[in-house]
Design an enzyme around this catalytic site. Structure first.
Site, PDB file in Angstrom:
ATOM      1  CD  GLU A 288      -2.643   1.594   0.343  1.00  0.00           C
ATOM      2  OE1 GLU A 288      -3.570   0.831   0.058  1.00  0.00           O
ATOM      3  OE2 GLU A 288      -2.417   2.657  -0.286  1.00  0.00           O
TER       4      GLU A 288
ATOM      5  CG  ASP B 228      -7.690   3.505  -6.415  1.00  0.00           C
ATOM      6  OD1 ASP B 228      -8.432   3.883  -5.488  1.00  0.00           O
ATOM      7  OD2 ASP B 228      -6.449   3.462  -6.314  1.00  0.00           O
TER       8      ASP B 228
ATOM      9  CE  LYS C 299     -13.066  11.702 -16.145  1.00  0.00           C
ATOM     10  NZ  LYS C 299     -12.217  12.758 -15.672  1.00  0.00           N
TER      11      LYS C 299
ATOM     12  NE  ARG D 283     -12.728   2.793   8.025  1.00  0.00           N
ATOM     13  CZ  ARG D 283     -11.919   3.571   8.752  1.00  0.00           C
ATOM     14  NH1 ARG D 283     -11.655   4.772   8.358  1.00  0.00           N
ATOM     15  NH2 ARG D 283     -11.426   3.149   9.888  1.00  0.00           N
ATOM     16  CE1 TYR D 284     -11.029   3.792   0.449  1.00  0.00           C
ATOM     17  CE2 TYR D 284     -12.591   4.346  -1.283  1.00  0.00           C
ATOM     18  CZ  TYR D 284     -11.481   4.659  -0.527  1.00  0.00           C
ATOM     19  OH  TYR D 284     -10.835   5.862  -0.722  1.00  0.00           O
ATOM     20  CD  GLU D 285     -18.282  -5.155   2.749  1.00  0.00           C
ATOM     21  OE1 GLU D 285     -17.251  -5.851   2.690  1.00  0.00           O
ATOM     22  OE2 GLU D 285     -19.339  -5.533   3.284  1.00  0.00           O
TER      23      GLU D 285
HETATM   24  C1  LIG Z   1     -10.192   2.472  -3.096  1.00  0.00           C
HETATM   25  S1  LIG Z   1      -8.885   2.098  -2.013  1.00  0.00           S
HETATM   26  C2  LIG Z   1      -9.435   0.619  -1.167  1.00  0.00           C
HETATM   27  C3  LIG Z   1      -8.677   0.344   0.087  1.00  0.00           C
HETATM   28  C4  LIG Z   1      -9.085  -0.912   0.862  1.00  0.00           C
HETATM   29  N1  LIG Z   1      -8.763  -2.118   0.115  1.00  0.00           N
HETATM   30  C5  LIG Z   1     -10.544  -0.887   1.233  1.00  0.00           C
HETATM   31  O1  LIG Z   1     -11.305  -1.683   0.660  1.00  0.00           O
HETATM   32  O2  LIG Z   1     -10.926  -0.091   2.113  1.00  0.00           O
HETATM   33  C6  LIG Z   1      -7.667   1.422  -3.143  1.00  0.00           C
HETATM   34  C7  LIG Z   1      -6.303   1.331  -2.526  1.00  0.00           C
HETATM   35  O3  LIG Z   1      -5.396   0.736  -3.454  1.00  0.00           O
HETATM   36  C8  LIG Z   1      -4.144   1.374  -3.295  1.00  0.00           C
HETATM   37  N2  LIG Z   1      -3.361   1.155  -4.525  1.00  0.00           N
HETATM   38  C9  LIG Z   1      -3.550   1.723  -5.735  1.00  0.00           C
HETATM   39  N3  LIG Z   1      -2.623   1.301  -6.613  1.00  0.00           N
HETATM   40  C10 LIG Z   1      -1.829   0.434  -5.927  1.00  0.00           C
HETATM   41  C11 LIG Z   1      -0.679  -0.313  -6.285  1.00  0.00           C
HETATM   42  N4  LIG Z   1      -0.162  -0.277  -7.521  1.00  0.00           N
HETATM   43  N5  LIG Z   1      -0.104  -1.099  -5.337  1.00  0.00           N
HETATM   44  C12 LIG Z   1      -0.620  -1.152  -4.079  1.00  0.00           C
HETATM   45  N6  LIG Z   1      -1.720  -0.462  -3.689  1.00  0.00           N
HETATM   46  C13 LIG Z   1      -2.302   0.328  -4.598  1.00  0.00           C
HETATM   47  C14 LIG Z   1      -4.500   2.823  -3.050  1.00  0.00           C
HETATM   48  O4  LIG Z   1      -3.457   3.545  -2.433  1.00  0.00           O
HETATM   49  C15 LIG Z   1      -5.723   2.702  -2.168  1.00  0.00           C
HETATM   50  O5  LIG Z   1      -5.405   2.697  -0.793  1.00  0.00           O
END
Ligand SMILES: C[S@@+](CC[C@H](N)C(=O)[O-])C[C@H]1O[C@@H](n2cnc3c(N)ncnc32)[C@H](O)[C@@H]1O
Length: 245
Positions: free
Chosen positions: A98, A147, A151, A222-224
């Site tokens: 992360e 993420d 788009k 958290r996102y769920e």
């Molecule tokens: C929308 S958040 C979801 C976080 C967590 N999994 C949750 O469900 O609450 C997506 C996470 O993926 C991480 N992320 C994005 N690209 C990444 C990468 N290449 N390697 C590791 N983490 C990454 C972001 O920093 C972010 O914290």
């Protein structure tokens, strides 16, 4: 996913040490004193030392005691799911990647509070970690509420897709589970399309409850929680890494 904290595209996206472009935030609010000291004092003890590009690391050797398996969570956010898995599976070594500093500090706080000794961290992009892991070395992988990059022109930034599924297939053991979740139906369709057509993965769902209901050994992230509070319905997908020929 429409949360304001979802990664935003930037033209000057920072590069990781290996030159991959990383989209999204590394920092949020300034860290409070305890979290700053966790980053300064505890993170160096748990950080995975990545070998130079082309070399492999020994994941089992990252832990102080022998572990039954090593599991991997990519994008662990604030770390609740990872910490729960670590607490409930003390015989498993759990590695998480992360880049978001506040999330790393959140996980470190739980590791410290719960004296978890089976967690190791790549505080950065998961891709160089995946490339450093040996073939068939991971018993389970989680990519939860990644993420969504809604788009069309940003679709190649989605973590699960043609760039990273071969990486995951290489490091997962035969029969290992890959768990994916999202509340963004565009991303769900995209992940299903790419994972189902990948020759190394098989979707285990047989009936709608298999993707609508989260299994008991899979705590909410958290996102769920945010998705459900906003009235969106998450999808939970479990794939199995097909046995190598
Ligand atoms: C929308 S958040 C979801 C976080 C967590 N999994 C949750 O469900 O609450 C997506 C996470 O993926 C991480 N992320 C994005 N690209 C990444 C990468 N290449 N390697 C590791 N983490 C990454 C972001 O920093 C972010 O914290």
């Amino acid at each position: 996913m429409t949360d304001s904290k979802t990664a935003q595209p930037t033209d000057d996206a920072p590069q990781t040490e290996t030159g991959n472009r990383l989209f999204g935030r590394r920092k949020g609010r300034p860290l409070r004193k305890r979290r700053t000291s966790l980053i300064e004092d505890l993170l160096p003890q748990l950080q995975i030392p990545l070998p130079k590009p082309g070399d492999r690391l020994d994941p089992a050797g990252l832990f102080d005691t022998p572990k039954r398996e090593v599991w991997l969570e990519i994008g662990f956010g604030m770390g609740h799911h990872l910490a729960w898995q670590a607490a409930h599976n003390p015989d498993v070594g759990i590695i998480g990647a992360e880049p978001f500093l506040n999330g790393i500090a959140g996980l470190l706080g739980m590791v410290d509070d719960e004296s978890l000794n089976n967690v190791r961290i790549q505080p950065d992009d998961a891709r160089p970690l995946l490339d450093a892991l040996p073939d068939a070395s991971v018993g389970r992988a989680f990519v939860l509420f990644a993420d969504p990059w809604p788009k069309k022109r940003h679709a190649d930034r989605r973590f699960i897709g043609p760039e990273n599924l071969p990486r995951l297939a290489r490091v997962l053991k035969d029969g290992a589970e890959l768990r994916l979740a999202s509340d963004d139906m565009g991303l769900v369709r995209w992940m299903l399309e790419h994972t189902v057509k990948h020759p190394d993965f098989e979707w285990t769902a047989r009936r709608p409850s298999d993707w609508r209901i989260r299994p008991d050994d899979w705590p909410a992230t958290r996102y769920e929680e945010k998705a459900i509070a906003a009235g969106r319905k998450p999808v939970f997908m479990r794939f199995v890494r097909r046995p190598r020929g």
